[in-house]
Design a protein around this motif. Structure first.
Motif, PDB file in Angstrom:
ATOM      1  N   VAL A 696       0.935  -1.192  -0.190  1.00  0.00           N
ATOM      2  CA  VAL A 696      -0.042  -0.055   0.049  1.00  0.00           C
ATOM      3  C   VAL A 696       0.856   1.173   0.030  1.00  0.00           C
ATOM      4  CG1 VAL A 696      -1.764   1.452   1.190  1.00  0.00           C
ATOM      5  CG2 VAL A 696      -1.709  -1.337   1.351  1.00  0.00           C
ATOM      6  N   ARG A 697       0.800   2.018  -0.837  1.00  0.00           N
ATOM      7  CA  ARG A 697       1.479   3.401  -1.107  1.00  0.00           C
ATOM      8  C   ARG A 697       0.985   4.554   0.023  1.00  0.00           C
ATOM      9  NH1 ARG A 697       0.869   7.906  -3.901  1.00  0.00           N
ATOM     10  NH2 ARG A 697      -0.674   7.160  -5.159  1.00  0.00           N
ATOM     11  N   MET A 698       2.114   5.026   0.827  1.00  0.00           N
ATOM     12  CA  MET A 698       1.645   5.956   1.823  1.00  0.00           C
ATOM     13  C   MET A 698       0.794   7.214   1.220  1.00  0.00           C
ATOM     14  SD  MET A 698       3.446   5.028   4.475  1.00  0.00           S
ATOM     15  CE  MET A 698       3.661   6.211   5.619  1.00  0.00           C
ATOM     16  N   TYR A 699      -0.128   7.490   1.924  1.00  0.00           N
ATOM     17  CA  TYR A 699      -0.726   9.027   1.603  1.00  0.00           C
ATOM     18  C   TYR A 699      -1.696   8.573   0.737  1.00  0.00           C
ATOM     19  CZ  TYR A 699       3.220  10.332   4.555  1.00  0.00           C
ATOM     20  OH  TYR A 699       4.238  10.357   5.495  1.00  0.00           O
ATOM     21  N   SER A 700      -1.827   7.186  -0.033  1.00  0.00           N
ATOM     22  CA  SER A 700      -2.729   7.358  -1.344  1.00  0.00           C
ATOM     23  C   SER A 700      -4.161   7.133  -0.566  1.00  0.00           C
ATOM     24  CB  SER A 700      -2.591   6.020  -1.796  1.00  0.00           C
ATOM     25  OG  SER A 700      -2.450   4.799  -1.015  1.00  0.00           O
ATOM     26  N   ASP A 701      -5.195   7.208  -1.596  1.00  0.00           N
ATOM     27  CA  ASP A 701      -6.673   6.955  -1.124  1.00  0.00           C
ATOM     28  C   ASP A 701      -6.755   5.646  -0.479  1.00  0.00           C
ATOM     29  OD1 ASP A 701      -7.191   9.408  -2.157  1.00  0.00           O
ATOM     30  OD2 ASP A 701      -7.983   8.896  -3.994  1.00  0.00           O
ATOM     31  N   GLU A 722       7.675   5.835   7.290  1.00  0.00           N
ATOM     32  CA  GLU A 722       7.395   5.782   5.571  1.00  0.00           C
ATOM     33  C   GLU A 722       7.509   4.622   5.126  1.00  0.00           C
ATOM     34  OE1 GLU A 722       6.873  10.476   4.654  1.00  0.00           O
ATOM     35  OE2 GLU A 722       8.801   9.614   4.515  1.00  0.00           O
ATOM     36  N   ASN A 723       8.268   3.558   5.773  1.00  0.00           N
ATOM     37  CA  ASN A 723       8.404   2.402   5.199  1.00  0.00           C
ATOM     38  C   ASN A 723       8.197   1.360   6.110  1.00  0.00           C
ATOM     39  OD1 ASN A 723       9.123   2.887   2.145  1.00  0.00           O
ATOM     40  ND2 ASN A 723      10.500   4.338   3.060  1.00  0.00           N
ATOM     41  N   VAL A 724       7.038   0.848   6.091  1.00  0.00           N
ATOM     42  CA  VAL A 724       6.691  -0.193   7.364  1.00  0.00           C
ATOM     43  C   VAL A 724       6.098  -1.444   6.880  1.00  0.00           C
ATOM     44  CG1 VAL A 724       5.417  -0.490   9.413  1.00  0.00           C
ATOM     45  CG2 VAL A 724       6.317   1.888   8.731  1.00  0.00           C
ATOM     46  N   VAL A 725       6.600  -2.596   7.430  1.00  0.00           N
ATOM     47  CA  VAL A 725       5.925  -3.927   7.183  1.00  0.00           C
ATOM     48  C   VAL A 725       5.412  -4.258   8.468  1.00  0.00           C
ATOM     49  CG1 VAL A 725       6.158  -6.225   6.549  1.00  0.00           C
ATOM     50  CG2 VAL A 725       7.488  -4.758   5.267  1.00  0.00           C
ATOM     51  N   VAL A 726       4.031  -4.495   8.425  1.00  0.00           N
ATOM     52  CA  VAL A 726       3.380  -5.013   9.792  1.00  0.00           C
ATOM     53  C   VAL A 726       2.628  -6.098   9.672  1.00  0.00           C
ATOM     54  CG1 VAL A 726       1.578  -3.251   9.470  1.00  0.00           C
ATOM     55  CG2 VAL A 726       1.870  -4.165  11.679  1.00  0.00           C
TER      56      VAL A 726
END
Length: 737
Positions: A696-701, A722-726
């Motif tokens: 999922v791209r950050m700050y996208s819809d 800003e680059n996370v894997v959870v």
């Protein structure tokens, strides 16, 4: 030696990192002007202002908390700030009567519910291109109108509100979101929390899983709480729970279960009344005092003062005796002595006549002392002091430990004090572990008397001993069908003392309601107490999710102890590495996991490294040996949520690599993230789950749509970076910029 000190330093730094209130956010118009002036694309949430101090005062009556918060913020920049104050509403409670003042003047604001607040949080994240506020998406919000802070100006912001605290049976939970202060540009000069608790029922236990608090009891129905820190940048919420009960003894069970297919975790808190309704037990205290030649000078004088302190504070009808030893064994009296004023005066003369000289017959002294003890109805405590290695009589470590255990016919609890750096630390741990006590290591520059006095103050007034705990079905005096309680710590239940508490943790397999039954002895009389408890399901409250991590730290302490006393084996080392990785509890033997070049899923390699590091436990004498056993003891008895238990004593060199590694680990909620190749990776990510990552791209819809459909618990993980894997519900999400 040097290598181990480096690893201990890393553990200390890890602990300091984990030390979630209102926050100031610069306005949209101010951000726009500054971005044009600075020719930048975004203005981060933090670094525009400094929080100098924050003070929280609360009065909690039964379940209602009246809270007043005063925060001092400062504009260190070269331009005036335009800010709004945001107060994420405390989770899990009803908040009302909200009021905010700036420099003593009330300012208008809006009280927004979760859905309204969500839009505001999201708009700030979009505008600032900063995920820091995502952890509050799902919270309610109180926000003010915009007001200025001039260059060099300080503003005192005061918030007052009333909160209905979450309550589960007889446990009341209070929290305050200090974590928003992490947006300050610098550490806070001071942070304080003061509370008065009043209960119509008696207050039994007051406990904080997040912070060290000072508790002052002024009666059975009131308690005063104090916590102060200086020059800190808090990153987590303050949490506190207090339990109530009208009886002699009170107990509450806090539990948490993450998923239906996983074990749950519980914490049992038990405390006696502070009033005199519970009669303290008459006890036996036996001193085993090293008077060998190496104890000469200040050490023997401090040791004698320590014995004198305990003697002055014994109660009438307590029994006592003293065994002093070098290579010969000598006792004050052939049998135990009943304490009174005359007995103290006679013993005082004997104590002052003790002179050092000769070898060290630890085995003979302990066996002679244990053989004096015959009454198993009285709580009995052995205070053992030594500063050296056994040199006379039996000298083998295992032989001494076994002989002492076999001679202990009354279940006496042995508290061992190692004085200086020449003791066999592993021997002392064997003795205390096998006999239900603790070990403490007194460094050369430390005061023996202070250490012994601190221990005795905690154990001077036993009210319930020989404690056993079980669970029975509600209204049926039978075990709960299918309930499996296991991996409980401490393994040997301690005694319950006036002013003290028992913190017992473990795992359970199924949710249910039950009665906890606490059985023990008070002055030789059998006592039994029953309390209703609930083991929650995975759909239940998340209020006590910290219980899991406290259990993990104690389990890690247990594993290190087993490796120390019985030697390394693959099963123990494997579990130590797995738990350290999953919970971010980086011990001196697993600190390497934080290195950016270490693959968290290369289990075989990581186990080999840990196995090599654990060879340090073969050192049984010297400062490193003492520090390792002190660290282990802290972990075994830990009651706080932290990345690593504090290491007792010692001065360690500042190490740049340790600080760098510390920055590679972040604990958020119940998860731990590691910085690997500029990406924050969930410690629970395994090789199988990593093959099917949802990107999922950050700050996208899509990003905000996903956050909207999740709980606040999930969204807090979006604030990591800003680059996370959870990993959530066995699905791995990768959020990338």
């Amino acid at each position: 030696m040097k290598r181990f000190l480096f690893l201990l330093l890393f553990s200390v730094l890890q602990m300091l990192q984990s030390v979630n209130a209102q926050m100031a956010i610069t306005s949209e118009s101010w951000d726009s002007r500054r971005m044009r002036e600075m020719n930048v694309q975004q203005m981060a949430v933090q670094n525009s202002y400094e929080v100098l101090a924050i003070a929280v005062d609360a009065t909690i009556r039964d379940q209602i908390a009246e809270v007043s918060v005063t925060q001092t913020i400062y504009n260190p920049g070269n331009q005036a700030l335009e800010v709004e104050i945001f107060f994420p509403l405390p989770n899990g409670g009803i908040v009302q009567n909200f009021m905010m003042m700036v420099n003593g003047k009330e300012i208008p604001g809006q009280l927004l519910k979760q859905e309204e607040a969500r839009g505001i949080y999201e708009s700030i994240v979009r505008r600032k291109r900063d995920p820091a506020l995502m952890e509050y998406v799902g919270y309610g919000l109180f926000k003010t109108s915009v007001f200025p802070i001039q260059v060099g100006e300080e503003r005192n912001i005061t918030v007052r509100y009333t909160q209905v605290c979450d309550r589960n049976l007889n446990a009341v939970n209070f929290s305050y979101p200090f974590g928003t202060q992490k947006f300050s540009a610098k550490a806070l000069r001071s942070l304080s929390f003061n509370a008065r608790i009043e209960s119509s029922d008696g207050i039994k236990t007051v406990f904080s899983p997040t912070d060290d608090i000072i508790i002052k009891r002024t009666g059975d129905k009131t308690a005063h709480i104090k916590m102060e820190k200086t020059y800190v940048l808090p990153t987590s919420d303050f949490k506190m729970v207090f339990t109530t009960d009208k009886g002699e003894v009170g107990a509450s069970l806090l539990s948490y279960k993450e998923a239906s297919d996983k074990d749950g975790y519980f914490m049992l808190l038990a405390s006696p009344s502070v009033d005199e309704i519970v009669k303290q037990s008459e006890k036996t205290v036996l001193f085993v005092l090293d008077r060998s030649g190496s104890m000469s000078g200040q050490k023997i004088e401090q040791a004698k003062k320590a014995v004198e302190f305990v003697m002055r504070n014994l109660n009438d009808n307590d029994l006592f005796n003293i065994v002093s030893y070098d290579d010969r064994i000598e006792t004050y009296k052939p049998e135990l002595v009943r304490y009174n004023k005359k007995a103290y005066e006679e013993c005082y003369t004997y104590i002052n006549g003790i002179r050092p000289g000769g070898g060290t017959n630890i085995n003979g002294a302990l066996v002679a002392g244990m053989e004096m003890l015959h009454d198993d109805k009285r709580p009995t405590y052995v205070i053992f002091l030594t500063d050296g290695l056994p040199t006379a009589g039996a000298t083998d470590e295992l032989t001494i430990a076994n002989n002492c255990k076999n001679a202990n016919k009354v279940k006496a609890r042995l508290f061992a004090f190692g004085v200086g750096n020449d003791v066999n630390a592993r021997l002392l741990d064997r003795l205390s572990s096998a006999n239900g006590g603790l070990s403490e290591y007194v460094k050369p520059a430390e005061d023996i008397e202070a250490s012994v006095a601190r221990l005795y103050s905690n154990i001077s007034s036993p009210v319930l001993t020989d404690i056993k705990i079980s669970f029975e079905a509600v209204e049926v005096f039978m075990p709960v069908s299918g309930l499996d309680i296991r991996s409980t710590y401490p393994e040997i239940m301690p005694d319950l003392f006036r002013g003290g508490q028992i913190v017992w943790v473990g795992k359970y397999n199924k949710p249910c309601k039950a009665n906890v039954v606490i059985r023990g002895k008070s002055n030789g009389v059998n006592k039994e107490y029953r309390f209703p408890v609930e083991f929650v399901s995975h759909t239940g409250t998340k209020t006590h999710d910290y219980v899991e991590k406290i259990w993990a730290s104690r389990r890690i302490g247990h594993l290190i102890n087993q490796i120390d006393l019985n030697g390394r084996n693959t099963e123990l080392v494997d579990e130590l590495v797995r738990l350290s990785k999953e919970y971010g509890i980086l011990t001196p033997y697993t600190a390497f996991l934080a290195r950016e070049d270490v693959d968290l899923n290369a289990m075989s390699q990581n186990q080999r490294i840990a196995d090599e590091e654990l060879k340090e436990l073969e050192v049984v004498r010297g400062e490193s040996a003492n520090d390792q056993r002190a660290y282990k003891s802290t972990m075994q008895n830990n009651t706080k949520v932290q990345n690593s238990a504090p290491v007792q004593g010692g001065a360690y060199k500042k190490d740049e690599q340790a600080e760098k590694n510390m920055a590679n680990v972040r604990n958020v909620g119940s998860k731990t993230f590691y910085n690997k190749n500029n990406q924050w990776v969930d410690g629970s990510l395994d090789a199988k789950t990593a093959k099917n990552v949802v990107k999922v791209r950050m700050y996208s819809d899509e990003y905000f749509k996903l956050a909207k459909g999740q709980s606040a618990e999930f969204n807090q993980y979006l604030s990591v970076g800003e680059n996370v894997v959870v990993v959530i519900n066995n699905v791995a999400y990768e959020f990338y910029k």
